[in-house]
Write a protein that holds these residues in place. Sequence first.
Motif, PDB file in Angstrom:
ATOM      1  N   ASP A   1      30.632  19.387  -8.684  1.00 29.40           N
ATOM      2  CA  ASP A   1      31.139  19.255 -10.050  1.00 29.40           C
ATOM      3  C   ASP A   1      30.025  18.744 -10.961  1.00 29.40           C
ATOM      4  N   THR A   2      30.272  18.807 -12.243  1.00 29.00           N
ATOM      5  CA  THR A   2      29.298  18.352 -13.232  1.00 29.00           C
ATOM      6  C   THR A   2      28.916  16.893 -13.015  1.00 29.00           C
ATOM      7  N   ASN A   3      27.622  16.629 -13.117  1.00 27.76           N
ATOM      8  CA  ASN A   3      27.013  15.300 -12.979  1.00 27.76           C
ATOM      9  C   ASN A   3      26.856  14.838 -11.539  1.00 27.76           C
ATOM     10  N   GLN A   4      27.251  15.658 -10.582  1.00 28.06           N
ATOM     11  CA  GLN A   4      26.936  15.322  -9.201  1.00 28.06           C
ATOM     12  C   GLN A   4      25.449  15.586  -8.966  1.00 28.06           C
ATOM     13  N   VAL A   5      24.837  14.745  -8.126  1.00 33.17           N
ATOM     14  CA  VAL A   5      23.398  14.829  -7.889  1.00 33.17           C
ATOM     15  C   VAL A   5      23.148  15.185  -6.423  1.00 33.17           C
ATOM     16  N   ILE A   6      22.311  16.172  -6.219  1.00 33.63           N
ATOM     17  CA  ILE A   6      21.933  16.604  -4.869  1.00 33.63           C
ATOM     18  C   ILE A   6      20.508  16.140  -4.603  1.00 33.63           C
ATOM     19  N   LYS A   7      20.327  15.424  -3.517  1.00 27.72           N
ATOM     20  CA  LYS A   7      19.015  14.884  -3.175  1.00 27.72           C
ATOM     21  C   LYS A   7      18.320  15.800  -2.176  1.00 27.72           C
ATOM     22  N   VAL A   8      17.087  16.141  -2.484  1.00 26.72           N
ATOM     23  CA  VAL A   8      16.254  16.935  -1.578  1.00 26.72           C
ATOM     24  C   VAL A   8      15.056  16.060  -1.211  1.00 26.72           C
ATOM     25  N   GLU A   9      15.042  15.581   0.016  1.00 29.10           N
ATOM     26  CA  GLU A   9      14.010  14.624   0.420  1.00 29.10           C
ATOM     27  C   GLU A   9      12.618  15.247   0.421  1.00 29.10           C
TER      28      GLU A   9
ATOM     29  N   ARG B   1       0.813  -1.217   0.000  1.00 31.58           N
ATOM     30  CA  ARG B   1       0.000   0.000   0.000  1.00 31.58           C
ATOM     31  C   ARG B   1       0.847   1.268   0.000  1.00 31.58           C
ATOM     32  N   LYS B   2       1.929   1.242   0.749  1.00 28.42           N
ATOM     33  CA  LYS B   2       2.755   2.448   0.825  1.00 28.42           C
ATOM     34  C   LYS B   2       3.383   2.773  -0.531  1.00 28.42           C
ATOM     35  N   ASP B   3       3.671   1.716  -1.346  1.00 27.39           N
ATOM     36  CA  ASP B   3       4.234   1.946  -2.661  1.00 27.39           C
ATOM     37  C   ASP B   3       3.180   2.499  -3.609  1.00 27.39           C
ATOM     38  N   LEU B   4       1.926   2.077  -3.428  1.00 26.49           N
ATOM     39  CA  LEU B   4       0.846   2.576  -4.269  1.00 26.49           C
ATOM     40  C   LEU B   4       0.603   4.063  -4.039  1.00 26.49           C
ATOM     41  N   LYS B   5       0.840   4.528  -2.823  1.00 22.89           N
ATOM     42  CA  LYS B   5       0.521   5.909  -2.471  1.00 22.89           C
ATOM     43  C   LYS B   5       1.706   6.855  -2.630  1.00 22.89           C
ATOM     44  N   LYS B   6       2.919   6.328  -2.634  1.00 24.92           N
ATOM     45  CA  LYS B   6       4.109   7.182  -2.666  1.00 24.92           C
ATOM     46  C   LYS B   6       4.185   7.967  -3.973  1.00 24.92           C
ATOM     47  N   GLY B   7       4.556   9.240  -3.851  1.00 26.41           N
ATOM     48  CA  GLY B   7       4.702  10.086  -5.028  1.00 26.41           C
ATOM     49  C   GLY B   7       5.965   9.749  -5.801  1.00 26.41           C
ATOM     50  N   LYS B   8       6.005  10.147  -7.062  1.00 23.72           N
ATOM     51  CA  LYS B   8       7.160   9.867  -7.912  1.00 23.72           C
ATOM     52  C   LYS B   8       8.332  10.773  -7.565  1.00 23.72           C
ATOM     53  N   ASP B   9       9.543  10.240  -7.746  1.00 19.54           N
ATOM     54  CA  ASP B   9      10.740  11.065  -7.632  1.00 19.54           C
ATOM     55  C   ASP B   9      10.851  11.939  -8.882  1.00 19.54           C
ATOM     56  N   ILE B  10      11.502  13.068  -8.739  1.00 26.28           N
ATOM     57  CA  ILE B  10      11.698  13.985  -9.856  1.00 26.28           C
ATOM     58  C   ILE B  10      13.186  14.270  -9.996  1.00 26.28           C
ATOM     59  N   GLU B  11      13.668  14.273 -11.222  1.00 26.73           N
ATOM     60  CA  GLU B  11      15.063  14.653 -11.481  1.00 26.73           C
ATOM     61  C   GLU B  11      15.086  15.895 -12.359  1.00 26.73           C
ATOM     62  N   ILE B  12      15.868  16.876 -11.943  1.00 29.88           N
ATOM     63  CA  ILE B  12      16.004  18.107 -12.707  1.00 29.88           C
ATOM     64  C   ILE B  12      17.478  18.388 -12.955  1.00 29.88           C
ATOM     65  N   GLU B  13      17.734  19.323 -13.837  1.00 33.28           N
ATOM     66  CA  GLU B  13      19.106  19.742 -14.117  1.00 33.28           C
ATOM     67  C   GLU B  13      19.268  21.215 -13.740  1.00 33.28           C
ATOM     68  N   ILE B  14      20.378  21.515 -13.081  1.00 35.56           N
ATOM     69  CA  ILE B  14      20.674  22.896 -12.688  1.00 35.56           C
ATOM     70  C   ILE B  14      22.057  23.259 -13.213  1.00 35.56           C
TER      71      ILE B  14
ATOM     72  N   ARG C   1      20.543  17.334 -10.685  1.00 31.95           N
ATOM     73  CA  ARG C   1      21.831  17.020 -11.320  1.00 31.95           C
ATOM     74  C   ARG C   1      22.511  18.326 -11.722  1.00 31.95           C
ATOM     75  N   ILE C   2      23.747  18.496 -11.276  1.00 30.76           N
ATOM     76  CA  ILE C   2      24.453  19.760 -11.470  1.00 30.76           C
ATOM     77  C   ILE C   2      25.299  19.727 -12.743  1.00 30.76           C
ATOM     78  N   PHE C   3      25.259  20.840 -13.491  1.00 33.44           N
ATOM     79  CA  PHE C   3      26.143  21.026 -14.637  1.00 33.44           C
ATOM     80  C   PHE C   3      26.867  22.359 -14.451  1.00 33.44           C
ATOM     81  N   VAL C   4      28.197  22.293 -14.419  1.00 33.74           N
ATOM     82  CA  VAL C   4      29.013  23.497 -14.235  1.00 33.74           C
ATOM     83  C   VAL C   4      29.401  24.031 -15.613  1.00 33.74           C
ATOM     84  N   LYS C   5      29.043  25.286 -15.884  1.00 30.33           N
ATOM     85  CA  LYS C   5      29.337  25.884 -17.186  1.00 30.33           C
ATOM     86  C   LYS C   5      30.844  26.106 -17.358  1.00 30.33           C
TER      87      LYS C   5
END
Length: 356
Positions: free
Chosen positions: A227-235, A110-123, A253-257
Amino acid sequence: MAKDYYQILGISQSASPEEIKKAYRKLAHKHHPDKGGDEKKFKEIAEAYQVLSDQEKRAQYDRFGRAFEGAPSFEGFDFGFGRGKFGEEFEFDLGEMMEEIFGFGQPQRRKDLKKGKDIEIEIEIPLEDTLEGKEKEITLAKMTSCFRCQGTGAEPGTSISECFSCRGTGQVQQIKKTPFGSFTRATTCPECGGEGYRPEKPCNVCKGEGRVRGTEDIKIFIPAGVDTNQVIKVERKGEAGRKGGRSGDLYARIFVKSHPVFKRKGDDLYFKTPISFSQATLGDEVEITTLEDKKALLKVPAGTESGKILRISNKGIPHFSGYGKGDMYVELVVKTPKRLTKKQKELLEELKKEGI
């Protein structure tokens, strides 16, 4: 002679359920009769998995060994088109049959049915922002908790009751008739979707979902040294869960210009600075600008050749661990003058005569 189910699947007696399932699927795929495999071997594999994948049957098998009688017989059946023991004609997919009998596709928790999806973004951030930790605010479009029912899915003032069909378990029993006989398995309750309860009256805004499409302003702390491609998790900043379920997580996901002057290699910085012929020959102190946009003096040794690299300690990128910094490497490029005054030419002619 008693069959060694562990040996048939090629696993140890301490194998985990995941290892048992993995071994079965690999062998079943290899020996499937429809793919030219050995039918007898395939039956043995299916029989071994049917026992070892069931906790109670496995315990009985481990205890009683050859006296165990918990496995089904697969004799008397053709694979694909054929006849059963009772002369019935049937057509079935064996892989699907195994899933039905051996428990693949079990109802989700049941907890899996109700849990929201994770989201991945790029910064994307400039190289300068890696020098110190910074907070970045973004506006994210996603499923958010319903403002009217506060995520419960029920209209305010109404109650949430136990599902009548499954009595709060989230599962109902389903009887499946197969050529091997009738089998009973638990499936997700179609009335409540496996949640075990239903609102007396669904929320007028979210229609019982407990969440709606919206936006949220989120602050993300980006630590120094990233650094580029490092991922920061925000619970719990992903999509809101259904009917008060746990929100998913947000992964940034971080991208350094790239920088027009400085090049990053690990936590070290590299750049080039021009010096004149006289500075390279006689030595000098030249002023440079660091990534922090600060001025610094660099001592150029006498007799420096073009391409020489000097190191400045602790002027690079902070280590992500939080301790220390990288270094800065400066490549000296000796400029060759293209236009000379009359006096400069005369002086160079004199130096030429002196062998310089």
